[in-house]
Design an enzyme around this catalytic site. Structure first.
Site, PDB file in Angstrom:
ATOM      1  N   SER A  68      -1.312 -10.696   7.484  1.00 31.11           N
ATOM      2  CA  SER A  68      -2.556  -9.139   7.039  1.00 31.11           C
ATOM      3  C   SER A  68      -3.106  -9.556   7.504  1.00 31.11           C
ATOM      4  CB  SER A  68      -3.157  -9.537   5.609  1.00 31.11           C
ATOM      5  OG  SER A  68      -1.889  -9.273   5.070  1.00 31.11           O
ATOM      6  N   LYS A  71      -4.274  -6.192   9.457  1.00 34.10           N
ATOM      7  CA  LYS A  71      -4.516  -4.511   9.024  1.00 34.10           C
ATOM      8  C   LYS A  71      -5.755  -4.619   9.392  1.00 34.10           C
ATOM      9  CE  LYS A  71      -2.270  -6.493   4.466  1.00 34.10           C
ATOM     10  NZ  LYS A  71      -2.717  -6.648   3.733  1.00 34.10           N
ATOM     11  N   TYR A 195       4.759  -0.586   7.229  1.00 35.00           N
ATOM     12  CA  TYR A 195       4.242  -2.114   6.900  1.00 35.00           C
ATOM     13  C   TYR A 195       4.102  -3.213   7.166  1.00 35.00           C
ATOM     14  CZ  TYR A 195       1.831  -4.789   3.547  1.00 35.00           C
ATOM     15  OH  TYR A 195       1.233  -5.623   2.738  1.00 35.00           O
ATOM     16  N   TYR A 247      -9.323 -11.963   1.201  1.00 34.44           N
ATOM     17  CA  TYR A 247      -9.080 -11.223  -0.511  1.00 34.44           C
ATOM     18  C   TYR A 247     -10.204 -11.288  -1.896  1.00 34.44           C
ATOM     19  CZ  TYR A 247      -5.041 -10.780   1.718  1.00 34.44           C
ATOM     20  OH  TYR A 247      -3.990 -10.242   3.622  1.00 34.44           O
ATOM     21  N   VAL A 265      -1.047 -14.589   5.579  1.00 31.95           N
ATOM     22  CA  VAL A 265      -0.147 -15.107   5.113  1.00 31.95           C
ATOM     23  C   VAL A 265       0.112 -16.539   5.675  1.00 31.95           C
ATOM     24  CG1 VAL A 265      -0.044 -14.477   2.508  1.00 31.95           C
ATOM     25  CG2 VAL A 265       1.084 -14.306   4.355  1.00 31.95           C
TER      26      VAL A 265
END
Length: 313
Positions: A68, A71, A195, A247, A265
């Site tokens: 991530s 992103k 993605y 998050y 992660v």
């Protein structure tokens, strides 16, 4: 007199040595098989300054799956293409929920709360895909990351990308849910192909810190002189990383570390000390909310000892 600049090489080496007895702490992301097999005792820290100096310790030259953290780069691409129209489709607020939660999506009619939760990043992938084949969009993302890191050796780990697809039921559910609300413009399979592949980019801590340097330098790559984004956009990207980059652990990270950051992660975190440095850490063991346990602690130590918290002393 201004405070003396820290001896960064000594500082990162000391942080490495202090955390060494706990290498392996946390729980690796075992729901993606290739990540489950990564040595949990790996640890890396790398700091790159606007002057081009790099200070590193541990496994800083070993590639890992950035997941991530990617992103940040896809959002930067989407903003470059669409500008503020991005925010018509994705919000800018912390989620307070796990990264793969569907609860909020239903309540908010398929509009993701921010671009760093999975649903938001899938929407951003849809934006990057617009007008392209999945292969073209993936290639554009990879070229952009190589450009930012000034390194053509960066690649996508195809085994991780395949595993993401094979274990991606929740991401398929999120994407189909948003598609059902008319929030995605491309076929779900194509969007998720983009993605999964950008999450499977593999980088070293040195490369990742270098790629994030533009965010520490007002949107410009200080080593090549290239303007990546306008200063205002760099500030806003940093703000989103601070408020949404971890998050439902974002508040805790801001409280303890006080730097914009984006976790993945795979155990990596990219952090930014505006005007000072870009920092990448990697430790595969995660805490309860899916962020690198020792990576977060390393950044807390670094920010405190270097005096880099954006909130002061």
């Amino acid at each position: 007199m201004p405070p003396a600049e820290p001896d960064l090489q000594a500082l990162v080496a000391r942080i490495h040595d202090e955390l060494a007895p706990r290498f392996g702490a946390g729980k690796v992301a075992d729901y993606i098989p290739p990540l489950a097999h990564v040595d949990p005792r790996k640890f890396a820290i790398a700091v790159v300054t606007p002057e081009g100096e790099t200070f590193a310790a541990g496994d800083a030259d070993e590639p890992f799956s950035i997941q991530s953290v990617s992103k940040v780069f896809t959002l930067t691409l989407a903003l470059g293409r669409l500008g503020d129209r991005v925010w018509d489709r994705v919000g800018r607020e912390p989620s307070g929920d796990p990264f793969n939660s569907i609860v909020q999506l239903e309540h908010e009619q398929g509009r993701p709360r921010n671009p760093f939760i999975n649903a938001g990043a899938i929407t951003v992938a849809d934006m990057v895909l617009a007008g392209h084949t999945p292969r073209e969009a993936i290639g554009e993302i990879l070229r952009f990351v190589r450009f930012l890191a000034d390194d053509e050796d960066i690649a996508i780990d195809q085994a991780v990308a395949r595993a993401e697809h094979e274990t991606g039921d929740r991401n398929f559910a999120l994407a189909h849910f948003m598609h059902g609300f008319g929030r995605l413009t491309n076929p779900v399979a194509h969007v998720l192909g983009v993605y999964f592949h950008h999450c499977a980019i593999a980088m070293t801590a040195r490369q990742l810190a270098r790629a994030g340097l533009f965010l520490a330098a007002g949107g410009r790559d200080p080593l090549t002189g290239a303007r990546v984004v306008a200063p205002a956009r760099a500030r806003r990207l940093n703000a989103l990383m601070l408020t949404c980059g971890h998050y439902d652990g974002s508040g805790e990270f801001a409280f303890k570390v006080g730097l914009p950051g984006k976790s993945g992660v795979g155990g990596g975190i990219l952090a930014v000390a505006p005007g000072r440095a870009a920092i990448a850490v990697w430790s595969p063991g995660l805490n309860a909310v899916g962020n690198s346990l020792l990576g977060s602690e390393a950044l807390e130590l670094l920010a405190a000892r270097a005096g880099w918290s954006i909130f002061g002393g």
